[in-house]
Design an enzyme around this catalytic site. Sequence first.
Site, mmCIF file in Angstrom:
data_model
loop_
_atom_site.group_PDB
_atom_site.id
_atom_site.type_symbol
_atom_site.label_atom_id
_atom_site.label_comp_id
_atom_site.label_asym_id
_atom_site.label_seq_id
_atom_site.Cartn_x
_atom_site.Cartn_y
_atom_site.Cartn_z
ATOM 1 C CD GLU A 185 -2.600 -1.401 2.556
ATOM 2 O OE1 GLU A 185 -3.630 -2.076 2.555
ATOM 3 O OE2 GLU A 185 -2.119 -0.894 3.596
ATOM 4 C CG ASP A 245 -2.452 -1.710 12.220
ATOM 5 O OD1 ASP A 245 -2.577 -0.872 13.130
ATOM 6 O OD2 ASP A 245 -3.083 -2.773 12.190
ATOM 7 C CE LYS A 257 -10.941 -2.070 7.297
ATOM 8 N NZ LYS A 257 -11.664 -2.250 6.015
ATOM 9 C CG ASP A 272 -10.460 -0.936 2.711
ATOM 10 O OD1 ASP A 272 -10.500 -0.915 3.959
ATOM 11 O OD2 ASP A 272 -10.932 -1.871 2.035
ATOM 12 C CG ASP A 274 -15.810 -6.411 6.660
ATOM 13 O OD1 ASP A 274 -16.082 -7.624 6.769
ATOM 14 O OD2 ASP A 274 -15.009 -5.969 5.825
#
Length: 729
Positions: A110, A139, A279, A303, A443
């Site tokens: 990412e 994180d 997450k 995200d 989620d």
Amino acid sequence: MGESYEALFETKQAKGRFAYRLFAFSMLAGICSIWFYRATHAPGWGEQGRWAWMGIFAAELWFGFYWIITQSVRWNPIYRFTHTEKLSQRDEAELPNVDIFVCTADTIVEPPILVISTVLSAMAYNYPHEKLSVYLSDDAGSVLTFYALWEASRFAKHWLPFCKKYNVEPRSPAAYFSKLGNPRNACIPNEWSSMKNLYEEMADRIDSVVMLGKIPKELKENKGFSEWSSGMTSRNHPPIVQILIDERDQYSIDSDGNALPTLVYMAREKRPQHHHYFKAGAMNALIRASSEISNSPIILNLDCDMYSNNSESIRHALCFFLDEEKGQDIGFVQYPQLFDNVTKNDLYGYSFNVATKVVFPGFDNWGGPWYAGTGCFHRREILCGRKYSKDYKEDWKRGIERKTAKSACILEERAKSLITCTYEHNTQWGQEIGLKYDCPVEDVITGLLIQCRGWKSVYFSPSRKAFLGVAPTTLAQSLVQWKRGSEGNFQIFLSKYCPFILGRGKIKLGLQMAYCVYGLWAPSSLPTLYYLVIPSLCLLKGISLFPKITSPWFLSFAYVTIGKHVYGLVESLQCGNTLAGWWNFQRMWILSRTTSFLYGFTSTILNLLRISKMGFAITAKVSDGDASKRYEQDVLELGSSSSMFVIIGAVAMLNLLCLVGGLQRLVVDGGIMGLEPLFIQILLCGLVVAIHLPIYEALFIRKDKGSLPLTVTFLSLGSAVLVSLLTMV
């Protein structure tokens, strides 16, 4: 909010439902007819093919049962429409504050430049900036990501006024400048070029720092950067909270002198000896840290690759929450998860056109969609475990009166104390409060728990897509994503949180069934794999498993098969897919069922037996240049020795061998008339071969890096030949 009631949204039902229900009942009659045929025409004990017949019967029982489950989302879809013009008539000072959470976890998969483009798009909403607070959870605890956010905080002073002045869409600078080659809009060319240069210079500085792996020496003593010290790693670092832009600070203004949104960097404490819950843990830390700094009543989570593509998304969502008559029990508003890099023919099935236009509106009819993990607006209270009651009144002014008595430094220190490794010990966090732990799809289970507490959810898909992300560009990435989803949903189905158990008496039966459309993905792998292999092997041996063309029972199989696929094709085309896109989706559905879902099923069973533990895979958001070119040309990207590819190759080769061998044997031994009892098996085997044509190319023809390695070719061919030989013995 005003004495006279004006609806801020309306709901409309899908058209043509009566005709669809007639079709569905006819399909059900056909399915029951097939079941009856299987039960009454089974070979006797000792007859050839009895066990294969029993297995096919079991598979068809499953397919029929699963089809019935899927009818829950097609029975009566509903569509929502907002009236933002009525919301705009209200006093903006009375609008609620909004906290926006962006999560990242790995600077490699990412890239920071991708992350800050999402952050900047969130800061630039068409909403009072003094009411916005944007939080980035890192994180990895990387100083490189913090540096990128620091650069973004400086660039935002120019970018936000530019977006407002020219009503820019999208407001992710990376997406905006890549999609707009030249300023042929309302922008003054010089301003457009100047803004693009500012962005590219910032992007170059960020990319250079990321490539070097360290920040410039002159920054190390600056506020914020001093938090990092040698020895810190992504799995071992103290809590870090830095308020880069404080809306209360009179100097936190843009180049036009207007207030900027609050911008906060957060890295929760991580230590090797403490589980961090991926997450879900990061989201729970954000909930606590933001409660100390801004404490807004509405939370949007994104995200890091899911940038805002519609600057009005907040106002659309508020139309649901602030509706005085119908908004009291709405707990969250879910936008569709869409992607901006999907090819024209949707190579890996990530357009989600049918899901967004049929399936999730079908969820909405029964009480609302599930929580998809991104692009979702929540009431803060529901994430903190509050149950719905008719007497509950939301405090929309929460967070409007900022804690002016506390300095940013004090807020940072207090927020740090809430995100330590031990803070959640002996609390209900991760259980009754916040996002649920111990599930790959935290989620989905969190959304289900919210609905079981009495809250409803709303699915909203505006004409301009609200959020756009990066879809996987290789087959391996796609299969990993499908595996994670199937595994997590199946874990929920087998747990005490199964919708039929947890939701009994709390949510409608239709919604329970809708959740199980995804919850039963994983076990669907077994009957699918059986149907792809056994009829082909029986064809090779000359054993018929289906009625002859001249038999009346043939009509039931023909009607159900043709009806299902023709309806699916028409539905797909109506939702915006191409014919080739529909065909690609059929391929991906077979590939994912025989690999991702199979692995998800196996992993779940092993986890229940405590033989293995749950893991979490982050999908790469970038790919190399050659792979990207092949993706844009709709060419499958394989190129690895994954065991999933061995299964795919083996199934493809087995069906090819069975088709050739079976036809040769029939023509030689029985002539053309011998084909009639095996017509359906020949057709089925031929379709499987046709849908695997790109796999044969990757096995034997292609020479690029996206082809399958020789090891996969040998293993696939060897497995297929071995199984075929054993069948003939």
